[in-house]
Each structure stands twice: as C-alpha cells, then as structure tokens.
Design a protein around this motif. Structure first.
Motif, PDB file in Angstrom:
ATOM      1  N   VAL A 114      89.092  30.205  72.473  1.00  0.00           N
ATOM      2  CA  VAL A 114      89.637  31.548  72.342  1.00  0.00           C
ATOM      3  C   VAL A 114      91.036  31.528  72.937  1.00  0.00           C
ATOM      4  CG1 VAL A 114      88.653  32.358  74.539  1.00  0.00           C
ATOM      5  CG2 VAL A 114      89.224  34.022  72.765  1.00  0.00           C
ATOM      6  N   PHE A 115      91.939  32.333  72.333  1.00  0.00           N
ATOM      7  CA  PHE A 115      93.312  32.322  72.847  1.00  0.00           C
ATOM      8  C   PHE A 115      93.392  33.221  74.069  1.00  0.00           C
ATOM      9  CE2 PHE A 115      97.782  33.832  72.822  1.00  0.00           C
ATOM     10  CZ  PHE A 115      98.389  32.596  73.013  1.00  0.00           C
ATOM     11  N   ASP A 116      93.883  32.604  75.159  1.00  0.00           N
ATOM     12  CA  ASP A 116      94.018  33.366  76.397  1.00  0.00           C
ATOM     13  C   ASP A 116      95.486  33.800  76.514  1.00  0.00           C
ATOM     14  OD1 ASP A 116      93.567  34.408  78.947  1.00  0.00           O
ATOM     15  OD2 ASP A 116      94.342  32.549  79.837  1.00  0.00           O
ATOM     16  N   ARG A 117      95.711  35.117  76.420  1.00  0.00           N
ATOM     17  CA  ARG A 117      97.085  35.622  76.390  1.00  0.00           C
ATOM     18  C   ARG A 117      97.804  35.376  77.711  1.00  0.00           C
ATOM     19  NH1 ARG A 117      97.892  39.854  71.885  1.00  0.00           N
ATOM     20  NH2 ARG A 117      95.961  39.590  70.734  1.00  0.00           N
ATOM     21  N   GLY A 118      97.035  35.345  78.818  1.00  0.00           N
ATOM     22  CA  GLY A 118      97.641  35.130  80.136  1.00  0.00           C
ATOM     23  C   GLY A 118      98.254  33.746  80.225  1.00  0.00           C
ATOM     24  N   SER A 119      97.446  32.706  79.912  1.00  0.00           N
ATOM     25  CA  SER A 119      97.956  31.332  80.044  1.00  0.00           C
ATOM     26  C   SER A 119      98.621  30.841  78.765  1.00  0.00           C
ATOM     27  CB  SER A 119      96.812  30.388  80.422  1.00  0.00           C
ATOM     28  OG  SER A 119      95.842  30.413  79.384  1.00  0.00           O
ATOM     29  N   ARG A 120      98.631  31.686  77.726  1.00  0.00           N
ATOM     30  CA  ARG A 120      99.198  31.350  76.418  1.00  0.00           C
ATOM     31  C   ARG A 120      98.639  30.033  75.892  1.00  0.00           C
ATOM     32  NH1 ARG A 120     103.824  33.932  74.652  1.00  0.00           N
ATOM     33  NH2 ARG A 120     104.950  32.032  74.072  1.00  0.00           N
TER      34      ARG A 120
END
Ligand code: ADP
Length: 601
Positions: A114-120
C-alpha cells in the motif's frame, strides 16, 4: 340578388382561404417541429457525450499517468512513482480523486503493498477481504477489466517488458483474422482506488454545473444493474445516454498525447499516440482477442528506428457496457413530450390568430351589412317623413289659400279652417318632436325628470292627448287600471309619450277593429302597462324587429299606412331609461298587445 351572391362568394372564398392557411400552418409547424426534435435529440446526445468525455478524461488521466515499468516495482525504487504522482497532483483539478494505491505482485504468495503518503513509499499491508476481492478480480484473466466497480478501483497491469517502447494505437476496421497478441507476462497490478465522495461531490457536480446549469435537463448516473449512483432516478425514457468510467479503446482517441500527435506526420497523423509505455497493451488484452470486435488496434512499437509491431483487436464499448451510464432527461418528461407540447402551443397560437382573423372578417362583414341596411332605412325614413309631411302641409296650404282668397267668409267656416290648420299643425309639430326626440336620445342628450306618480295619472294624460284621434276614428276604448297599483317613479311626460305611441299605433293599425284596451297590473316588484288592440297583428319575423329604429313591416308600407318607424324604438328607449323593458305579443289578423314593464317605486 347579385350583391348578395358576391358577398356569399366572398365569405366562402375567405373561409376557404382560412382553412387552407390553417392546413398549411399545421403541416409547416409539424415539419419544423419534427426537424427541431431531431436537432434537439442530437444536441442532447452531443452534450451528454461531451459530459462523459470530460468525466472519462479525468479518470483516464489518473489511470494512464501511473503506467510505470516493471523495473520500478522490482527494484522498489519509488522515485519514478512519486515523480508521476506529483505530476498528476499538479495537473489534476481533483487531487483528492485517488484515495489509495495498492500493488499486487503477480506471485500469489507475496503480500500486497500500500502506498504510504508519509514516507512516499509502498509498504506491505494485510490482505483484507476487500483487497483479496480486488486481487482475485485482477488476477482472473477471464473477467479482467480496467475498472473494478465494487471498490471503484482502476486496475493497471504492469507488464514485464524488457525495454521501454513507444506505442501508437491506430484504429482499423477488421478485415482479416488477426494473429494472437504476443502479450508479455504480467509483473503485477497497480490498483488505483478512487474516492467516490470526490467523484460525486466535486467532479460530477462541476460537470453538471458546466453542462446543465439550468433545470432544462435532469441528470442521473446509474450502474449496470440500473442502480442509482448519483441523483434521482429518471422515470421513463432517457433522452440521451453516455458511458462513464469508460476505459475502452474507443475512448482513448480522445485523450491522445497532443504534443506527440504533432510529431507524427502524413498519414500517420490518424494515429493516436497514447503513451510511451508498453502497458497500453492492457487495453487490448481487456478487450480480448474477439474476432467479431469492430475495433482493431495495431500497436507499433517505436515507429523508428525499430519497427516491431503488436497487433490486437478490441471491442468498441457498446453503450450500457460501461460501469456507469450517464442518463439525461428533459425536465418535462422527455424531449419528445417537450417538443410535442411546443408544437401544441405553436398550433394553438397559430390557430388562435387565424380564428381572430376569421372573427375580425366576420365582424367587418356584419357591420358592413348593418351599415348598408341602416343607410337603406334612413333613405326610406327620409322619403316616408317627406310623405308624412306632405298631407298636413297640403291641408294647411289649401286652408290658408281659401282664407286668403275670401272663400270662407262666415265665422263658422273661418273657425273650421282655423281648427283644420291647428290640427294639421299639431300633427306636424308632434312628428317633428318625435324625430327630434329620437335624434336627442340617440345622441345621449335626452334627460329624464323622475317623480313619483300613479299609473292612472300617466295613462289619463296619455289618453287625453289621444282623445281627438280616438274620437275621429270612433274607437271603443277600455281603460282597466286598478286603484290598488303602487306608485311609480317616472318621467311623466316621457312615459305618457310612450303610452301615446302605443295607443296611436293601435288606432293606426286597427284595420277597422275599432277597439283598444289600456290596462295595468303589478306583481314581482314590477308594474306592467299594456295596450291591446284587435288590429292587423304582426308576423313573427317582424315581431322581433319592430323595436329597431326605422323598421316597418312590409305590409304596412304596402298598405301605405303612414309612419316613420321611430315610435316603438322611442318606447323602447323610454322603458329602458326607467330600468324597465317593452315587449309585444301578436297574432296576424287578430291583434297585438304591447306591454311596458317598469320597476315598482
Ligand atoms: P310607425 O308606426 O311609424 O311605422 P313604429 O315604430 O311605431 O313606427 O312601429 C313600427 C312597426 O311596427 C310599424 O310600422 C308596424 O309595422 C308595426 N306595428 C306597431 N304597432 C302595431 C300594432 N299595434 N299593430 C300592428 N303592427 C304594429
């Protein structure tokens, strides 16, 4: 006779012309309406198509933007992905459109990312049941489509291609059996999950405001099962439909890369450059190798210097096969209903105008006839008045002459001549009076002086005035006025004049009957004064017209009974000025009864 034929043929001609005009108008308006209807349907469809194109472009941009080659995923180098994501966010008007990114590697045992927006970066995540459903859908070659409707996700297969290729899709008509597509193996699937709230509250609302700002059309969006996705469901026929969430090859044409298009020359200009990624093949694959498909897609890799070619066939997206369908319906139920009501309204206005025209023509013809009749009556009046004047004037003239010549010398003779002159002079002045009264009443100059009086008094006065004539004609007169009658408020002179006119007529048209009766009665708040005779009577056709000015029955004109046709019209004017009326009943050869009906005081 000749004149009346001219009038009749004129009327028939005009009526025919009006009918013809009506027919032409009906035909013409129906024709215009039919072509307007066709145009309106076309316009509605074009507008729906443009709406769908704008919507699909937004979705397709989100889809194609993330075509990233397998290397990125294999090396877990997220910079290329982030670069694309940033680019998309910068370009799109709806940065919230994508809620999540997931990645499934083609090997079933690997955990989803899943794409984690925090760690990009993409990180492993649990395979929740909804995710598992998406994964199953993605991996199933048979049912695969770029849109998974339940979760509103776009599924982008990542092919394990060796090198980056530049693809061009050209639309072709199927002519021969195409060879199977050499599809590279899949490395995995990128799942782009869309946010339904942003689609409904922002994207769709904006498009509705842009394309349907007024309430002329109702808009609804339904899924394949006709379930409502957005806005009220439309009952009945939809005027236009267009596919939404459509990622079929047919639609790719609309969002070709324009910059690249420019670089393609000559006949290759028809080509629509999609992207520089081999992943475009997903589309061919989703459409399957269906030989019956109407669209064939030839994918040329890297036009120059390498010319390896992929060929594929794809099905056009039939309307209704797209996940969602935009439906448009005119606010009055349907465009057909609206156009039909417009036609009805136009026809009603058109026929209304024609009817007005017909009525105006009829009014002109009637008033022309009236004017003609009045002119004729006035000429008759002038000649009959002259005729009336002639006899008394001749009597006066010869009596005067005899007196001047000394023919009458004895006192008795002189006084007889005097009486003769007086009597004829009185006749003349009453005739002049009657004419002046008629003219004055018609010009609205006549004033009435009302006072309370008894019927008896007025009738007595009238009978006194008529006495000389009654005696002369030896009439038997019956007066029947009950003393119990209520008082009436009238102009005594005028009412007496009216009764005199009736009495004089009874004598004039008595035909030797020698009898007349004046009676009165009351009831229902009215007082009725009647003058009855046993004279010549009046025919039915004349009875309805005798109160018109100048009207005289043909029989009395033929019988040379003197008169000017004004007496009864004056009676009518007087009765009406008192808030009453006059009416007559009669039988030819038996006699007539004239009744003045007045309101009780
Ligand atoms: P006039 O007597 O000068 O002709 P009127 O207006 O008084 O005009 O009457 C109109 C017409 O009505 C008469 O010409 C006559 O034909 C008819 N009429 C009126 N009174 C009588 C009556 N008592 N009996 C028969 N006909 C009458």
């Amino acid at each position: 006779m000749k004149r009346s034929w001219t009038t009749i043929s004129l009327i028939v001609g005009l009526a025919g012309l009006l009918v013809l005009l009506g027919g032409l108008q009906h035909g013409w308006l129906s024709q215009i309406n039919a072509s307007e209807n066709e145009k309106a349907h076309k316009r509605a469809q074009e507008q729906a198509d443009r709406f769908a194109m704008d919507f699909n472009r937004e979705i397709q941009n989100a889809y194609f933007n993330f075509q990233i080659d397998a290397e990125t995923w294999r090396n877990k180098d997220w910079s290329a992905f982030n670069e694309r994501f940033d680019f998309w966010k910068e370009k799109t008007a709806y940065p919230g459109l994508i809620s999540e990114f997931y990645f499934f590697e083609a090997k079933p045992e690997t955990a989803p990312l899943v794409f984690d927006r925090g760690s990009r970066s993409f990180i492993t995540t649990d395979l929740t049941p909804p995710l598992e459903a998406i994964r199953e859908f993605s991996f199933d070659e048979k049912i695969f489509k770029p849109v998974e409707e339940n979760s509103l996700s776009l599924i982008l297969p990542i092919y394990d291609a060796e090198r980056k290729l530049e693809n061009i899709i050209i639309r072709r008509t199927a002519t021969e059996k195409m060879p199977p597509i050499p599809v590279p193996p899949k490395f995995g699937f990128l799942v782009i999950k869309l946010d339904p709230a942003i689609i409904k509250d922002e994207l769709l609302r904006d498009l509705i405001a842009k394309y349907y700002p007024d309430d002329e059309f109702r808009v609804s969006i339904t899924d394949k099962q006709n379930g409502v996705i957005f806005q009220t469901p439309l009952g009945g026929e939809r005027d236009a439909t267009a596919p939404l969430l459509d990622l079929s090859p047919e639609n790719f044409i609309f969002y070709g890369n324009k910059d690249l298009m420019k670089s393609v020359e000559g006949e290759k200009r028809q080509a629509v450059v999609l992207n520089s990624r081999v992943e475009s093949l997903t589309l061919d694959h989703t459409a399957g190798n269906d030989e019956n498909g109407t669209v064939k897609i030839e994918i040329k890799k890297d036009l120059s210097p390498r010319t390896s070619v992929f060929t594929a066939t794809g099905k056009t997206s039939a309307r209704g096969e797209s996940p969602w369908t935009l439906g448009i319906q005119h606010s009055s139920g349907s465009l057909d209903a609206f156009m039909a009501s417009t036609l009805r309204r136009n026809l009603a206005i058109g026929f209304g105008i024609l009817f007005l025209l017909a009525a105006a023509i009829a009014a002109i013809i009637i008033s022309a006839q009236r004017a003609k009749m009045l002119a004729r009556r006035q000429i008759e009046f002038v000649s009959s008045v002259s005729h009336e004047f002639r006899t008394p004037l001749a009597v006066i003239y010869s009596a005067g002459e005899n007196l001047a010549d000394g023919v009458a010398k004895e006192d008795q003779q002189v006084s007889r001549y005097g009486d003769l002159i007086k009597g004829e002079g009185k006749k003349l002045s009453s005739m002049v009076e009657q004419i002046l009264e008629f003219a004055g009443a018609n010009a609205g100059r006549r004033r009435f002086n009302f006072s309370v009086t008894s019927v008896n008094e007025v009738v007595d006065n009238a009978m006194d005035e008529c006495r000389p004539l009654i005696n002369e004609k030896n009439m038997a007169v019956v007066i029947n006025i009950p003393t119990s009658l209520p008082l009436i408020s009238v102009d005594k002179a005028a009412l007496s004049q009216a009764i005199q006119n009736l009495v004089v007529n009874s004598i004039k048209y008595s035909d030797g009957g020698g009898w007349l009766r004046v009676s009165a009665e009351n009831g229902g708040g009215k007082v009725k004064i009647s003058v009855e005779d046993h004279g010549i009577g009046i025919s039915k056709s004349d009875l309805s017209r005798i109160f018109e000015p100048f009207y005289r029955a043909n029989e009395v004109v033929d019988a040379q009974i003197h008169g000017n046709g004004l007496g009864l019209s004056l009676v009518k004017q007087i009765a009406e000025a008192h808030g009453g009326r006059v009416f007559a009943s009669s039988q030819v050869g038996k006699g007539s009864t004239f009744t003045i009906e007045l309101p009780q005081n």
